[in-house]
Write a protein that holds these residues in place. Structure first.
Motif, short mmCIF file in Angstrom:
data_model
loop_
_atom_site.label_atom_id
_atom_site.label_comp_id
_atom_site.label_asym_id
_atom_site.label_seq_id
_atom_site.Cartn_x
_atom_site.Cartn_y
_atom_site.Cartn_z
N ASP A 202 68.59 29.96 84.09
CA ASP A 202 69.87 29.42 83.63
C ASP A 202 70.60 28.77 84.80
O ASP A 202 71.08 29.48 85.70
CB ASP A 202 70.73 30.56 83.05
N PRO A 203 70.70 27.45 84.84
CA PRO A 203 71.34 26.79 85.98
C PRO A 203 72.83 27.07 86.07
O PRO A 203 73.45 26.83 87.11
CB PRO A 203 71.07 25.30 85.72
N HIS A 204 73.42 27.59 84.99
CA HIS A 204 74.83 27.89 84.99
C HIS A 204 75.12 29.32 85.48
O HIS A 204 76.28 29.72 85.60
CB HIS A 204 75.41 27.70 83.60
N ARG A 205 74.06 30.07 85.73
CA ARG A 205 74.21 31.42 86.29
C ARG A 205 73.33 31.54 87.53
O ARG A 205 72.46 32.40 87.63
CB ARG A 205 73.86 32.47 85.24
N LEU A 206 73.59 30.64 88.46
CA LEU A 206 72.88 30.63 89.74
C LEU A 206 73.80 31.23 90.80
O LEU A 206 74.89 30.72 91.05
CB LEU A 206 72.50 29.20 90.12
N PHE A 207 73.36 32.33 91.39
CA PHE A 207 74.17 33.06 92.35
C PHE A 207 73.57 32.96 93.75
O PHE A 207 72.36 32.74 93.90
CB PHE A 207 74.30 34.53 91.93
N LEU A 208 74.41 33.16 94.74
CA LEU A 208 74.00 33.02 96.14
C LEU A 208 74.36 34.29 96.90
O LEU A 208 75.47 34.81 96.79
CB LEU A 208 74.72 31.82 96.76
#
Length: 335
Positions: A202-208
């Motif tokens: 999910d590109p809208h739930r990409l965390f760092l």
């Protein structure tokens, strides 16, 4: 993705948490492996081995107590600035062969001018589901990627995240010139682009997230792009003036130019963060606490959603707790 055989753990000079990860998560391996040095470089705990210093890469002047707060947006400033590397070469750390750990796939991503660099990343094996999965880009400590880093990723994987740990230019015998917290940010952004386009992510739930050296890179990357939903730097140093004053042997750029330090210092552009952050450090890392407090103060004044948390332990022993808090923070942001 290409499956790879697991490789035996080999300790390296500043392979962050390799020994710690083995101790916490694989005690049988720990008994068979003598742990050497752990990376505490971002919090200024020096190891014994150093690099050869190019005399042209001058030692910086005394680090200012309060690095300047600059008005520009960091992402825009990056487009205008090019680091001046006087000493070109690989990353300074010893390294182990790039073989994917058990439970991970070894993939490649392109970075550098025109995609000239093909760099390795490790990604957790996962099954695609009808609902795309959230993902965590985790930036390792030190300046080489090792098997021990992957063992630390289990909590993220168990929590349902697809996890990627990228290597960066010049690490583990790969092409590219080590720059110390600058060109490596471009690699982080390129790796994040690769991760968000993987099938089922999910590109809208990409965390760092990132620890130590990786924590510093996480700060700079979170100021450089809007693609991250949230970020959790752990034990990173936001002040390059102080960091390189302590470790001049890692300076590859023109140290006579203060802009080189400013562009590596999140504290100078604290208003530029583009996602919510939870910045963590160990309670035994009193030396970076004032810098992180100033970072948070400046960020809050700039309208950034930021939390500052202290976790019990040392630079290395606190990581398990920091990762647990990282997961909780990500869930709260994307509830």
């Amino acid at each position: 993705m290409t499956r790879s055989e697991d490789n035996a753990f080999r300790p390296s000079r500043r392979t962050v948490l390799a020994g710690l990860a083995v101790t916490m998560l694989a005690p049988n391996i720990a008994k068979a492996t003598e742990t050497k040095v752990l990376d505490a470089k971002a919090t200024e705990t020096k190891t014994t081995e150093t690099n050869v210093v190019d005399p042209k890469a001058a030692k910086p002047a005394d680090a200012p107590a309060d690095p300047p707060l600059l008005t520009g947006d960091y992402a825009k400033e990056r487009h205008k600035f090019r680091t001046d590397l006087l000493n070109k070469g690989p990353a300074p750390d010893k390294y182990e062969p790039l073989v994917a750990p058990t439970g991970a796939e070894q993939i490649f991503y392109r970075s550098g001018l025109g995609g000239e660099l093909e760099l390795v990343a490790w990604v957790s094996r996962y099954e695609r589901t009808p609902k795309p999965k959230p993902a965590v880009l985790f930036l390792h400590g030190g300046n080489a990627i090792g098997q021990g880093h992957w063992l630390l990723m289990k909590p993220y994987i168990d929590a349902g995240y697809v996890v990627m740990i990228p290597s960066t230019r010049g690490e583990n015998g790969q092409k590219g010139n080590f720059s110390g917290f600058y060109d490596e940010v471009a690699d982080v952004l390129a790796a994040s682009n690769r991760l968000r386009h993987l099938p089922g992510v999910d590109p809208h739930r990409l965390f760092l997230a990132g620890h130590s050296v990786g924590g510093t890179l996480a700060m700079l990357a979170a100021m450089s792009s809007k693609r991250f939903r949230a970020a959790t730097p752990m034990s990173g140093n936001p002040d390059a003036f102080a960091f390189f004053h302590r470790y001049p042997e890692d300076i590859r750029f023109n140290a006579k130019n203060p802009r080189e330090f400013q562009m590596r210092s999140a504290i100078c552009y604290a208003h530029s963060f583009k996602c919510p952050l939870k910045v963590m450090h160990a309670n035994q890392e009193a030396n970076i606490e004032p810098r992180l407090a100033l970072l948070a103060k400046r960020a809050l004044a700039g309208g950034v959603k930021i939390e500052l948390a202290t976790v019990q332990g040392s630079h290395n022993s606190a990581v398990q707790g920091e990762i647990e808090q990282s997961i909780q923070f990500f869930r709260s942001v994307a509830a």
